[in-house]
Design a protein around this motif. Structure first.
Motif, PDB file in Angstrom:
ATOM      1  N   ASN A   1       0.820  -1.215   0.000  1.00  0.00           N
ATOM      2  CA  ASN A   1       0.000   0.000   0.000  1.00  0.00           C
ATOM      3  C   ASN A   1       0.851   1.262   0.000  1.00  0.00           C
ATOM      4  O   ASN A   1       0.326   2.370  -0.133  1.00  0.00           O
ATOM      5  CB  ASN A   1      -0.940   0.009   1.212  1.00  0.00           C
ATOM      6  CG  ASN A   1      -1.956  -1.119   1.165  1.00  0.00           C
ATOM      7  OD1 ASN A   1      -2.467  -1.443   0.092  1.00  0.00           O
ATOM      8  ND2 ASN A   1      -2.235  -1.726   2.317  1.00  0.00           N
ATOM      9  N   LYS A   2       2.154   1.091   0.188  1.00  0.00           N
ATOM     10  CA  LYS A   2       3.053   2.241   0.220  1.00  0.00           C
ATOM     11  C   LYS A   2       4.004   2.237  -0.984  1.00  0.00           C
ATOM     12  O   LYS A   2       5.157   2.648  -0.885  1.00  0.00           O
ATOM     13  CB  LYS A   2       3.840   2.268   1.526  1.00  0.00           C
ATOM     14  CG  LYS A   2       2.951   2.515   2.745  1.00  0.00           C
ATOM     15  CD  LYS A   2       3.755   2.861   3.974  1.00  0.00           C
ATOM     16  CE  LYS A   2       2.836   3.257   5.132  1.00  0.00           C
ATOM     17  NZ  LYS A   2       3.596   3.725   6.311  1.00  0.00           N
TER      18      LYS A   2
ATOM     19  N   SER B   1      -2.285  13.674   0.278  1.00  0.00           N
ATOM     20  CA  SER B   1      -3.530  13.026   0.708  1.00  0.00           C
ATOM     21  C   SER B   1      -3.334  12.166   1.937  1.00  0.00           C
ATOM     22  O   SER B   1      -4.213  12.093   2.798  1.00  0.00           O
ATOM     23  CB  SER B   1      -4.083  12.166  -0.432  1.00  0.00           C
ATOM     24  OG  SER B   1      -4.373  12.948  -1.550  1.00  0.00           O
ATOM     25  N   ASP B   2      -2.202  11.496   2.025  1.00  0.00           N
ATOM     26  CA  ASP B   2      -1.897  10.672   3.198  1.00  0.00           C
ATOM     27  C   ASP B   2      -0.782  11.345   3.988  1.00  0.00           C
ATOM     28  O   ASP B   2       0.390  11.234   3.634  1.00  0.00           O
ATOM     29  CB  ASP B   2      -1.478   9.269   2.770  1.00  0.00           C
ATOM     30  CG  ASP B   2      -1.217   8.357   3.972  1.00  0.00           C
ATOM     31  OD1 ASP B   2      -1.277   8.848   5.120  1.00  0.00           O
ATOM     32  OD2 ASP B   2      -0.957   7.160   3.753  1.00  0.00           O
TER      33      ASP B   2
ATOM     34  N   GLU C   1       2.672  12.460  -5.607  1.00  0.00           N
ATOM     35  CA  GLU C   1       1.363  13.057  -5.821  1.00  0.00           C
ATOM     36  C   GLU C   1       1.503  14.471  -6.369  1.00  0.00           C
ATOM     37  O   GLU C   1       0.747  14.894  -7.244  1.00  0.00           O
ATOM     38  CB  GLU C   1       0.567  13.059  -4.510  1.00  0.00           C
ATOM     39  CG  GLU C   1      -0.893  13.390  -4.684  1.00  0.00           C
ATOM     40  CD  GLU C   1      -1.671  13.217  -3.404  1.00  0.00           C
ATOM     41  OE1 GLU C   1      -2.897  13.065  -3.481  1.00  0.00           O
ATOM     42  OE2 GLU C   1      -1.056  13.239  -2.313  1.00  0.00           O
TER      43      GLU C   1
ATOM     44  N   THR D   1      -6.941  18.494   0.711  1.00  0.00           N
ATOM     45  CA  THR D   1      -6.591  18.063   2.062  1.00  0.00           C
ATOM     46  C   THR D   1      -6.741  19.231   3.016  1.00  0.00           C
ATOM     47  O   THR D   1      -6.882  20.390   2.607  1.00  0.00           O
ATOM     48  CB  THR D   1      -5.140  17.544   2.097  1.00  0.00           C
ATOM     49  OG1 THR D   1      -4.275  18.536   1.506  1.00  0.00           O
ATOM     50  CG2 THR D   1      -4.999  16.246   1.322  1.00  0.00           C
TER      51      THR D   1
ATOM     52  N   ASN E   1       0.634  10.633   6.593  1.00  0.00           N
ATOM     53  CA  ASN E   1       1.580   9.713   7.226  1.00  0.00           C
ATOM     54  C   ASN E   1       2.506   9.048   6.207  1.00  0.00           C
ATOM     55  O   ASN E   1       3.338   8.234   6.569  1.00  0.00           O
ATOM     56  CB  ASN E   1       0.811   8.627   7.996  1.00  0.00           C
ATOM     57  CG  ASN E   1      -0.009   9.213   9.117  1.00  0.00           C
ATOM     58  OD1 ASN E   1       0.467  10.067   9.866  1.00  0.00           O
ATOM     59  ND2 ASN E   1      -1.257   8.766   9.232  1.00  0.00           N
ATOM     60  N   ASP E   2       2.321   9.367   4.966  1.00  0.00           N
ATOM     61  CA  ASP E   2       3.121   8.733   3.916  1.00  0.00           C
ATOM     62  C   ASP E   2       3.593   9.814   2.953  1.00  0.00           C
ATOM     63  O   ASP E   2       3.167   9.903   1.813  1.00  0.00           O
ATOM     64  CB  ASP E   2       2.272   7.689   3.194  1.00  0.00           C
ATOM     65  CG  ASP E   2       3.105   6.865   2.214  1.00  0.00           C
ATOM     66  OD1 ASP E   2       4.344   6.886   2.332  1.00  0.00           O
ATOM     67  OD2 ASP E   2       2.519   6.222   1.334  1.00  0.00           O
TER      68      ASP E   2
END
Length: 761
Positions: A204-205, A346-347, A355, A299, A349-350
């Motif tokens: 997922n990362k 968007s994430d 993006e 965001t 934490n990642d």
């Protein structure tokens, strides 16, 4: 001198003509015999065949990446082993440089070679071995010549890729680059993900972006143990740590000092600058009528990002606010901003910038109304010579025809301990954009590099980095910005605010002058830049630009600037006439400066050949001055074909030999590929100058030689270039500007608008 504004002169392309080819560099053949080279290569193939069988199936595909190391000094396109590749049926998938030190008479010299990545199956490897076992009389001469410059053939051990990671690095986001694999590309990506999952990676990362027939970029979060397994995957070309610490650290804080009053006029400018950053407070009276916020990444707003974006946009609109008091009223901005808030991702934490790059790739081609973009964000960490980031490649691809210009902050790590860590950061290593450093002032108000401003050099194709510097502030002399609260000043410093000042100037140049496009704007900015030491370096680049655009777009009575815009086909030569006024009552010096800017298609597969095009130039001060050499070659004279016509005839009657071309002030030594690289001949910017006595000038001209590094001739194409030539009659008291217009009537005075003509209702 007087206060009359004299605009620069354009349509210099009316004085560009085709010219004859020049001879290439002499060749000294130091290659081994074919038999010697053949036997060595056969021995290496035998070793490699055993190595292939040792590769675990999970770490390879049906086709394998091999390295072919070419001999030192054989880096030019003409030495590329095209015949070897064609005859054996292997695939050329890129190259990198290698180098070694050579000491002669106590002097150390670095010589460069090329290492080529070849993709081939085991059957193709066997066929190459079969060719080498044939009689030399049965093989094409080109194949034989190629074999003679092969230094080594081997399978690379990718463990060296771990050297860039610190010993205490135990995990983080990295960027893998996979070699092109043609119709096996999907298999390569699938096999990579199988390994990634097997050794503990989180699928997922992972983000995969393919640029077929170019490389594949993969952003992934990995632990060190996972990375150590993955680097053994044969299709991997390189891997690099990716760190993004949010927006570049803002060295400053909000103050209790009031801002000047916002502009009373709500008229908008017709000139746009695009900004990808952290966003801004759109409803602020300083921004709401002069900028538009776009939300490609929807965001939640983060104050630090907003302050950074506010500072960048405010700099483009108003510049440094230091000169304004709280009772002053700001002028209506002569440029408007389209802001694209791309932070936070968007994430949260990642954090990576894929993006952001995706947004840039989507937005820029659609927004044909925006020609100038500013980037004051980017990944942390110095560039590496053997690594092209996806960010840099995308920026260069979007501007490869000179159709738009990116101004990019070089980073704020110039005060770290070692040179490598202080080096500029991606994507400021762009070859088609401008990497902007920051300057401040010393106690004597002289320009110096701001201590935090990252330093060069850049990569092949843009060795001079930063390109230029702008004021970026420092602790003692801060940059005054619009604060996020909309009422207070924010004191700061950083290359983040130097870069938008250049974007502002580039946009104004285009908006105010009918002859300026993005490529011309780039050339004008470089040409007008002045280095305190009158030479470029890795701290200030080519120097600082004038504060006023009028100083870039204007001439003086004894200083004339001319623009040339043209395109050229590789291998062709063009003669560019320099407009020197004839028959002046003047015996002093003439200073001639020229800047050449061209747009190049980037090649991310070849880090040492990243720019596919180049221009080298020769300056001829006197079109009629030739060299004559005696029959015994012991004597030579300079003679003018016009003023010394009788002497010329006599020499020719005595069998003296006339040079093919006039005498060049650039020298008559022909450069080989190694020397071209050492003199930055493949850089997309050329800036030089000469001083010549007026009496020694007679129809001077530049000869431009278009060079090309495409291995396949059908890939060669026209590329665009712009030339700015400034002619300064150092102590001339008359009006050389008007005389130039009179004698060179194909030139055109630029139409330069006043700032208020940029506004639309």
């Amino acid at each position: 001198m007087d206060d009359k504004f004299r605009p620069i002169l354009g349509r210099g392309e009316n004085y560009i003509f085709p010219d004859q080819n020049r001879p290439g560099a002499p060749i000294t053949d130091r290659r081994p015999s074919y038999e010697e080279a053949r036997n060595k290569l056969l021995s290496q193939i035998y070793t490699v065949k055993g190595k292939v069988k040792e590769i675990p199936p999970e770490n390879r595909l049906d086709e394998v990446i091999f390295n072919m190391k070419m001999a030192l000094g054989y880096t030019a396109k003409s030495y590329h082993p095209n015949n070897l590749i064609k005859q054996s049926g292997v695939k050329d998938v890129g190259s990198k440089k290698w180098q070694e030190k050579e000491v002669n008479n106590g002097k150390e010299k670095i010589r460069q070679g090329k290492s080529i990545f070849l993709r081939m199956s085991e059957d193709e490897l066997v066929y190459l071995e079969h060719l080498l076992n044939q009689k030399s009389s049965e093989l094409p001469k080109g194949f034989i010549d190629d074999i003679r410059i092969v230094e080594e053939f081997y399978i690379g051990d990718n463990n060296y890729l771990l050297n860039i990671f610190n010993k205490d690095w135990d995990g983080g986001r990295v960027e893998f680059v996979l070699h092109p694999f043609g119709n096996l590309e999907d298999v390569a990506e699938e096999r990579f993900m199988d390994l990634f999952n097997k050794y503990g990676g989180n699928p997922n990362k992972v983000k995969i972006r393919s640029y077929s027939p170019g490389p594949t970029f993969i952003s992934a979060y990995v632990e060190r143990e996972t990375l150590e397994h993955l680097v053994n995957f044969n299709p991997i070309r390189t891997v690099h740590p990716m760190v993004f610490r949010g927006v570049p650290e803002i060295r400053g804080s909000l103050t209790n000092l009031s801002l000047p009053k916002p502009p009373p006029e709500k008229t908008k400018s017709s000139v746009l600058v695009g900004v990808f950053d952290g966003g801004l407070k759109e409803n602020s009276p300083y921004f709401k009528d002069f900028s538009k916020e776009n939300y490609p990444i929807e965001t939640e707003e983060i104050p630090d990002f907003i302050q950074h974006g506010t500072g960048v946009v405010g700099t483009i609109l108003y510049g440094d606010l230091k000169e304004y008091g709280k009772e002053d009223t700001l002028e209506t901005p002569f440029v408007n901003v389209e802001s694209f808030r791309v932070l936070p991702p968007s994430d949260p934490n990642d954090v990576d910038l894929y993006e952001v790059i995706d947004v840039i790739e989507e937005v820029v081609p659609k927004r044909t109304d925006i020609k100038i973009y500013n980037l004051s964000i980017g990944p942390y960490g110095p560039i590496e010579d053997d690594y092209i980031s996806r960010f840099t490649y995308v920026i260069d691809s979007l501007s490869q025809n000179g159709e738009r210009l990116f101004t990019v902050a070089v980073g704020n790590d110039g005060d770290l301990e070692d040179d490598d860590s202080r080096r500029i950061q991606s994507p400021s290593d762009t070859v088609n954009g401008l990497g902007i450093g920051a300057y401040t002032f010393d106690l004597e108000q002289k320009i110096i590099r701001a201590p935090y401003s990252s330093t060069g050099e850049g990569r092949e194709g843009a060795k001079v980095k930063p390109d230029i510097v702008e004021f970026g502030g420092c602790e003692r002399n801060p940059f005054h910005l619009v604060g996020i609260d909309g009422s207070s000043r924010f004191f700061a410093s950083g290359t983040s605010f130097a870069a938008p000042l250049v974007a502002r100037k580039a946009a104004e140049l285009m908006g105010r002058c009918n002859l300026v496009d993005p490529l011309v704007a780039k050339a004008l900015i470089i040409n007008s830049s002045i280095h305190p030491n009158m030479q470029f370096d890795r701290y200030l680049g080519y120097g600082a630009t004038p504060n006023k655009v009028e100083d870039i777009l204007g001439c003086d009575s004894n200083r004339v600037t001319v623009l040339y815009k043209q395109r050229i086909l590789p291998k062709k030569y063009a003669r560019l006439e320099i407009p020197i006024v004839k028959d002046l009552d003047y015996n002093g010096k003439v200073n001639i400066y020229w800047t050449i800017a061209f747009a190049a298609k980037p090649n991310p597969l070849n880090t040492e050949d990243y720019t596919t095009s180049g221009i080298e130039e020769y300056f001829y001060p006197n079109a009629n001055q030739y060299k004559f050499t005696s029959p015994d070659r012991k004597h030579n004279y300079k003679r003018n074909l016009i003023t010394q016509e009788d002497e010329v005839k006599e020499l020719l009657n005595q069998n003296w030999k006339q040079s093919r071309f006039p005498i060049t002030k650039s020298g008559t030594r022909y450069l080989n590929e190694q020397e071209r690289r050492a003199e930055f001949k493949w850089d997309t910017i050329v800036k030089k100058g000469v001083s010549v006595q007026y009496k020694n000038l007679d129809s001077p001209f530049l000869v431009l030689h278009a060079m090309d590094r495409n291995i396949e001739e059908h890939l060669s194409d026209f590329f665009n270039y712009a030339v700015v030539v400034t002619v300064e009659y150092e102590k001339y008291q008359g009006d050389a500007y008007q005389s130039t217009i009179s004698q060179y009537n194909k030139l055109e005075m630029a139409q330069v608008k006043n700032r208020n003509e940029l506004f639309v209702k």
